[in-house]
Design an enzyme around this catalytic site. Structure first.
Site, short mmCIF file in Angstrom:
data_model
loop_
_atom_site.label_atom_id
_atom_site.label_comp_id
_atom_site.label_asym_id
_atom_site.label_seq_id
_atom_site.Cartn_x
_atom_site.Cartn_y
_atom_site.Cartn_z
N SER A 1 3.14 -1.87 10.40
CA SER A 1 4.59 -1.87 10.65
C SER A 1 5.29 -3.16 10.24
O SER A 1 6.27 -3.56 10.89
CB SER A 1 4.86 -1.54 12.12
OG SER A 1 4.46 -0.23 12.41
N GLY B 1 2.80 -1.00 4.32
CA GLY B 1 2.69 0.42 3.96
C GLY B 1 4.06 1.02 3.73
O GLY B 1 4.66 0.89 2.66
N GLY B 2 4.61 1.64 4.76
CA GLY B 2 5.87 2.38 4.68
C GLY B 2 6.99 1.61 3.98
O GLY B 2 7.70 2.17 3.13
N GLU C 1 -7.05 4.80 7.35
CA GLU C 1 -6.82 6.21 7.01
C GLU C 1 -8.02 6.80 6.28
O GLU C 1 -8.33 7.98 6.40
CB GLU C 1 -5.54 6.34 6.16
CG GLU C 1 -4.30 6.15 7.05
CD GLU C 1 -3.08 5.63 6.33
OE1 GLU C 1 -3.03 5.66 5.09
OE2 GLU C 1 -2.16 5.17 7.03
N HIS D 1 -9.62 1.07 4.51
CA HIS D 1 -8.35 1.32 5.22
C HIS D 1 -8.61 2.34 6.33
O HIS D 1 -9.39 3.28 6.15
CB HIS D 1 -7.29 1.84 4.24
CG HIS D 1 -5.94 1.88 4.86
ND1 HIS D 1 -5.56 2.89 5.70
CD2 HIS D 1 -4.91 1.00 4.82
CE1 HIS D 1 -4.32 2.65 6.13
NE2 HIS D 1 -3.91 1.51 5.61
N LYS E 1 0.24 4.25 -0.58
CA LYS E 1 -0.44 5.47 -0.11
C LYS E 1 -0.17 6.65 -1.06
O LYS E 1 0.01 6.44 -2.25
CB LYS E 1 -0.03 5.77 1.34
CG LYS E 1 -0.19 4.53 2.23
CD LYS E 1 -0.11 4.79 3.69
CE LYS E 1 -0.22 3.46 4.43
NZ LYS E 1 -0.20 3.61 5.88
N GLU F 1 -5.54 -4.98 10.54
CA GLU F 1 -4.56 -3.91 10.74
C GLU F 1 -4.90 -3.12 12.00
O GLU F 1 -5.72 -2.18 11.95
CB GLU F 1 -4.58 -2.93 9.56
CG GLU F 1 -4.12 -3.52 8.26
CD GLU F 1 -3.56 -2.42 7.36
OE1 GLU F 1 -2.38 -2.49 7.03
OE2 GLU F 1 -4.29 -1.49 7.03
N ASN G 1 0.87 -1.18 0.00
CA ASN G 1 0.00 0.00 0.00
C ASN G 1 0.90 1.23 0.00
O ASN G 1 1.40 1.64 1.03
CB ASN G 1 -0.90 -0.02 1.24
CG ASN G 1 -1.73 1.23 1.37
OD1 ASN G 1 -1.83 2.03 0.44
ND2 ASN G 1 -2.34 1.43 2.53
N GLY H 1 2.25 2.42 10.84
CA GLY H 1 3.25 3.50 10.74
C GLY H 1 3.93 3.85 12.05
O GLY H 1 4.56 4.89 12.16
P1 PGA Z 1 2.63 0.53 7.66
O1 PGA Z 1 1.22 0.73 6.99
O2 PGA Z 1 3.22 -0.74 7.09
O3 PGA Z 1 3.40 1.74 7.29
O4 PGA Z 1 2.41 0.41 9.14
C1 PGA Z 1 0.35 -0.35 6.77
C2 PGA Z 1 -0.93 0.12 6.13
O5 PGA Z 1 -1.34 1.26 6.39
O6 PGA Z 1 -1.56 -0.61 5.36
#
Ligand code: PGA
Length: 242
Positions: free
Chosen positions: A202, A223-224, A90, A88, A11, A160, A9, A166
């Site tokens: 994470s 994500g990151g 967010e 998600h 983002k 999640e 992802n 994050g």
């Molecule tokens: P992250 O994000 O790996 O940066 O924690 C995961 C996500 O938002 O799907």
């Protein structure tokens, strides 16, 4: 055993030149269709037609029409996109997506022949109040209300925990395993057997080997660490070569 998947992802990250470099890095690997890249919608066409899957980060809660700025499930399918993230945290937080909006999007996506990666998870407060399972149950039952059983193989659930996204913090392997078992039981009681449940929050090239010890995990939503192709490839290598 069914193959695990790794979903990136990305983002709202990377600009055009960076995407070019990113594609050069990732296009030299064999992903065996176990990897899904979810870049910004703007870049989706650059990712299509390779040996991995491509997913959208979101879809419109409407099928078509006068909805300025939105992208419909049918438009994505017509471009060769195979799946989408829905719900998600967010989007739930910043764009006020309710469980009902998540349900509507899930229904539209599945009917349009788009696979759905449905994201669910508890906040830190909910976890501290011992409400994790209650929240997961509510999110699942609302999102899947009225969804016909024929769609069961088009749906993946991503667990999640919001406090893990994050932050560099993850639940313990046992906590993740228990949450996945719980999610599978809820889904099975409602409709579907053998739902693939993946974990996100994470996930990194540093903890992937530890996470890989979780028995019932169906893969990862990253994500990151998916924005850096070198780190992402390390994660993919561990999972795909398992
Ligand atoms: P992250 O994000 O790996 O940066 O924690 C995961 C996500 O938002 O799907």
């Amino acid at each position: 055993m069914e193959k695990k998947i790794v979903v990136g992802n990305m983002k709202m990250n990377l600009e055009a030149m960076e995407i070019e470099d990113y594609l050069m890095e990732i296009n030299i690997m064999d992903y065996n269709k176990q990897v899904v890249f979810c870049p910004s919608s703007l870049y989706l066409p650059y990712f299509i037609g390779r040996n991995y899957e491509v997913g959208s980060q979101n879809i419109a809660p409407y099928e078509e029409g006068a909805y300025t700025g939105e992208i419909s499930a049918a438009q994505l399918v017509s471009m060769g996109i195979g799946c989408t993230l829905i719900g998600h945290s967010e989007r739930r937080e910043h764009f006020k997506e309710t469980d009902e909006v998540v349900r509507k999007k899930t229904e539209i996506a599945l009917k349009s022949n788009l696979k759905v990666i449905l994201c669910i998870g508890e906040t830190e407060d909910e976890r501290d109040d011992d409400k994790t399972y209650k929240v997961l149950q509510r999110q699942i039952t609302t999102a899947l209300k009225g969804i016909a059983e024929e769609y069961h193989n088009k749906l993946i659930i991503a667990y999640e925990p919001i406090w893990a996204i994050g932050t560099g913090r993850t639940p313990t392997n046992i906590e993740i395993e228990d949450a996945i078992s719980f999610i599978k039981t809820i889904v099975e009681e409602l409709w579907f057997k053998d739902m693939k449940v993946i974990y996100g929050g994470s996930v990194s090239d540093e903890n992937i080997i530890i996470l890989e010890q979780i028995e019932n995990i169906g893969g990862y939503l990253v994500g990151g660490a998916s924005i850096d192709p070198v780190r992402f490839k390390k994660i993919i290598e561990v999972v795909v070569n398992q």
